[in-house]
Write a protein that holds these residues in place. Structure first.
Motif, PDB file in Angstrom:
ATOM      1  N   ASP A 140       8.243   1.950 -11.940  1.00 50.82           N
ATOM      2  CA  ASP A 140       7.496   2.394 -13.118  1.00 50.82           C
ATOM      3  C   ASP A 140       6.026   2.282 -13.278  1.00 50.82           C
ATOM      4  OD1 ASP A 140       7.499  -0.179 -14.240  1.00 50.82           O
ATOM      5  OD2 ASP A 140       9.246   0.365 -15.595  1.00 50.82           O
ATOM      6  N   GLU A 141       5.395   2.543 -14.241  1.00 52.77           N
ATOM      7  CA  GLU A 141       3.873   2.411 -14.669  1.00 52.77           C
ATOM      8  C   GLU A 141       3.571   0.937 -14.406  1.00 52.77           C
ATOM      9  OE1 GLU A 141       1.905   4.732 -17.413  1.00 52.77           O
ATOM     10  OE2 GLU A 141       3.368   6.579 -16.849  1.00 52.77           O
ATOM     11  N   GLU A 142       4.384   0.079 -15.460  1.00 49.15           N
ATOM     12  CA  GLU A 142       4.062  -1.188 -15.342  1.00 49.15           C
ATOM     13  C   GLU A 142       4.279  -2.086 -14.319  1.00 49.15           C
ATOM     14  OE1 GLU A 142       5.611  -5.313 -18.057  1.00 49.15           O
ATOM     15  OE2 GLU A 142       6.258  -3.087 -18.664  1.00 49.15           O
ATOM     16  N   GLY A 143       5.469  -1.743 -13.396  1.00 48.10           N
ATOM     17  CA  GLY A 143       5.763  -2.163 -12.149  1.00 48.10           C
ATOM     18  C   GLY A 143       4.630  -1.961 -11.037  1.00 48.10           C
ATOM     19  N   HIS A 144       3.933  -0.892 -11.262  1.00 50.33           N
ATOM     20  CA  HIS A 144       2.995  -0.326 -10.437  1.00 50.33           C
ATOM     21  C   HIS A 144       1.881  -1.307 -10.485  1.00 50.33           C
ATOM     22  CE1 HIS A 144       0.065   2.363  -8.887  1.00 50.33           C
ATOM     23  NE2 HIS A 144       1.139   2.977  -7.986  1.00 50.33           N
ATOM     24  N   ALA A 145       1.499  -1.323 -11.739  1.00 48.32           N
ATOM     25  CA  ALA A 145       0.246  -2.222 -12.029  1.00 48.32           C
ATOM     26  C   ALA A 145       0.550  -3.437 -11.779  1.00 48.32           C
ATOM     27  CB  ALA A 145      -0.073  -2.209 -13.673  1.00 48.32           C
ATOM     28  N   HIS A 149      17.403   1.765  -8.216  1.00 50.89           N
ATOM     29  CA  HIS A 149      17.846   2.425  -7.215  1.00 50.89           C
ATOM     30  C   HIS A 149      18.064   3.877  -7.155  1.00 50.89           C
ATOM     31  CE1 HIS A 149      18.067  -1.756  -5.608  1.00 50.89           C
ATOM     32  NE2 HIS A 149      18.555  -2.016  -6.717  1.00 50.89           N
ATOM     33  N   GLY A 150      17.489   4.450  -6.046  1.00 50.37           N
ATOM     34  CA  GLY A 150      17.578   6.041  -6.182  1.00 50.37           C
ATOM     35  C   GLY A 150      16.707   6.877  -6.724  1.00 50.37           C
ATOM     36  N   ARG A 151      15.548   5.948  -7.273  1.00 50.89           N
ATOM     37  CA  ARG A 151      14.191   7.006  -7.877  1.00 50.89           C
ATOM     38  C   ARG A 151      13.647   7.664  -6.573  1.00 50.89           C
ATOM     39  NH1 ARG A 151      11.427   4.969 -12.651  1.00 50.89           N
ATOM     40  NH2 ARG A 151       9.723   5.916 -11.621  1.00 50.89           N
ATOM     41  N   VAL A 152      13.458   6.986  -5.431  1.00 50.74           N
ATOM     42  CA  VAL A 152      12.692   7.731  -4.313  1.00 50.74           C
ATOM     43  C   VAL A 152      13.540   8.876  -3.879  1.00 50.74           C
ATOM     44  CG1 VAL A 152      11.712   7.387  -2.073  1.00 50.74           C
ATOM     45  CG2 VAL A 152      11.547   5.391  -3.683  1.00 50.74           C
ATOM     46  N   ALA A 153      14.597   8.903  -3.910  1.00 50.75           N
ATOM     47  CA  ALA A 153      15.568  10.090  -3.694  1.00 50.75           C
ATOM     48  C   ALA A 153      15.404  11.311  -4.475  1.00 50.75           C
ATOM     49  CB  ALA A 153      16.931   9.655  -3.382  1.00 50.75           C
ATOM     50  N   ARG A 154      15.151  10.752  -5.857  1.00 53.20           N
ATOM     51  CA  ARG A 154      15.044  11.628  -6.989  1.00 53.20           C
ATOM     52  C   ARG A 154      13.453  12.458  -7.023  1.00 53.20           C
ATOM     53  NH1 ARG A 154      18.094   7.965  -9.669  1.00 53.20           N
ATOM     54  NH2 ARG A 154      16.295   7.465 -10.778  1.00 53.20           N
ATOM     55  N   GLY A 155      12.708  11.716  -5.969  1.00 51.24           N
ATOM     56  CA  GLY A 155      11.262  12.252  -5.909  1.00 51.24           C
ATOM     57  C   GLY A 155      10.338  11.366  -6.932  1.00 51.24           C
ATOM     58  N   LYS A 156      10.775  10.414  -7.515  1.00 49.00           N
ATOM     59  CA  LYS A 156      10.190   9.509  -8.212  1.00 49.00           C
ATOM     60  C   LYS A 156       9.464   8.296  -7.790  1.00 49.00           C
ATOM     61  CE  LYS A 156      12.718  10.901 -12.143  1.00 49.00           C
ATOM     62  NZ  LYS A 156      13.593  10.400 -13.539  1.00 49.00           N
ATOM     63  N   PRO A 157       8.455   7.584  -8.137  1.00 52.66           N
ATOM     64  CA  PRO A 157       8.134   6.444  -7.552  1.00 52.66           C
ATOM     65  C   PRO A 157       8.962   5.221  -7.336  1.00 52.66           C
ATOM     66  CG  PRO A 157       6.392   7.169  -9.239  1.00 52.66           C
ATOM     67  CD  PRO A 157       7.709   8.215  -9.184  1.00 52.66           C
ATOM     68  N   LEU A 158       8.777   4.381  -6.746  1.00 54.77           N
ATOM     69  CA  LEU A 158       9.617   3.457  -6.589  1.00 54.77           C
ATOM     70  C   LEU A 158       9.561   2.340  -7.855  1.00 54.77           C
ATOM     71  CD1 LEU A 158      11.305   1.773  -4.230  1.00 54.77           C
ATOM     72  CD2 LEU A 158       9.500   0.437  -3.611  1.00 54.77           C
ATOM     73  N   ASP A 197       0.776  -1.063  -0.045  1.00 51.65           N
ATOM     74  CA  ASP A 197      -0.194  -0.057  -0.122  1.00 51.65           C
ATOM     75  C   ASP A 197       0.889   1.349  -0.034  1.00 51.65           C
ATOM     76  OD1 ASP A 197      -2.408  -1.425  -0.094  1.00 51.65           O
ATOM     77  OD2 ASP A 197      -2.564  -1.472   2.355  1.00 51.65           O
ATOM     78  N   LYS A 198       1.797   1.271   1.160  1.00 51.22           N
ATOM     79  CA  LYS A 198       2.812   2.300   0.829  1.00 51.22           C
ATOM     80  C   LYS A 198       3.563   2.449  -0.611  1.00 51.22           C
ATOM     81  CE  LYS A 198       4.008   2.365   5.843  1.00 51.22           C
ATOM     82  NZ  LYS A 198       5.047   2.219   6.781  1.00 51.22           N
ATOM     83  N   ALA A 199       4.015   1.507  -1.126  1.00 53.76           N
ATOM     84  CA  ALA A 199       4.474   1.546  -2.362  1.00 53.76           C
ATOM     85  C   ALA A 199       3.687   2.072  -3.588  1.00 53.76           C
ATOM     86  CB  ALA A 199       5.301   0.085  -2.773  1.00 53.76           C
ATOM     87  N   LEU A 200       2.499   1.636  -3.519  1.00 55.15           N
ATOM     88  CA  LEU A 200       1.468   2.056  -4.473  1.00 55.15           C
ATOM     89  C   LEU A 200       0.913   3.656  -4.096  1.00 55.15           C
ATOM     90  CD1 LEU A 200      -0.594  -0.946  -4.419  1.00 55.15           C
ATOM     91  CD2 LEU A 200       0.747  -0.412  -6.351  1.00 55.15           C
TER      92      LEU A 200
END
Length: 121
Positions: free
Chosen positions: A96-101, A85-94, A42-45
């Motif tokens: 990508d869109e396909e991984g999120h789905a 790695h490092g996406r969250v530190a740059r303000g991006k989601p953990l 839930d937190k990741a989503l």
């Protein structure tokens, strides 16, 4: 001599008590439950999870439940395939869109199985 015996008895009592406590206590164990994974997903989503929290839970093997171990491995594979790695530190989601789905589908499947297993289904 009486002082020596008193000190010796007190020391033996303390050492014996410590030894008894050490022998009767168990090593604490961390047991990952479905709620832990659901909360993490839930937190990741919702883009509220950090990489440290994600890695701490996803990299810890689950030995008591083969199904949950497979879910954990799938989530780890999702990070390897769709996260950087490092996406969250740059303000991006953990992920990508396909991984999120795919993580959303994995979360739904785990939630449904958990409800069925508890008889809420």
């Amino acid at each position: 001599m009486a002082l020596f015996l008193t000190v010796f008895a007190v020391c033996m009592l303390i050492f014996g008590g410590v030894a008894l406590v050490l022998l009767t206590t168990r090593t604490p164990r961390y047991r990952t439950e479905p709620e832990h994974l659901l909360d993490l997903f839930d937190k990741a989503l919702d883009n509220r999870v950090g990489e440290t929290e994600w890695n701490a839970l996803i990299d810890y093997p689950i030995r008591h439940d083969e199904y949950m171990e497979n879910v954990r491995r799938r989530a780890r594979l999702l990070m390897d395939e769709h996260g950087w790695h490092g996406r969250v530190a740059r303000g991006k989601p953990l992920l990508d869109e396909e991984g999120h789905a795919e993580l959303h589908a994995l979360r739904q499947h785990l939630a449904a199985r958990t409800r069925l297993k508890r008889g809420e289904g």
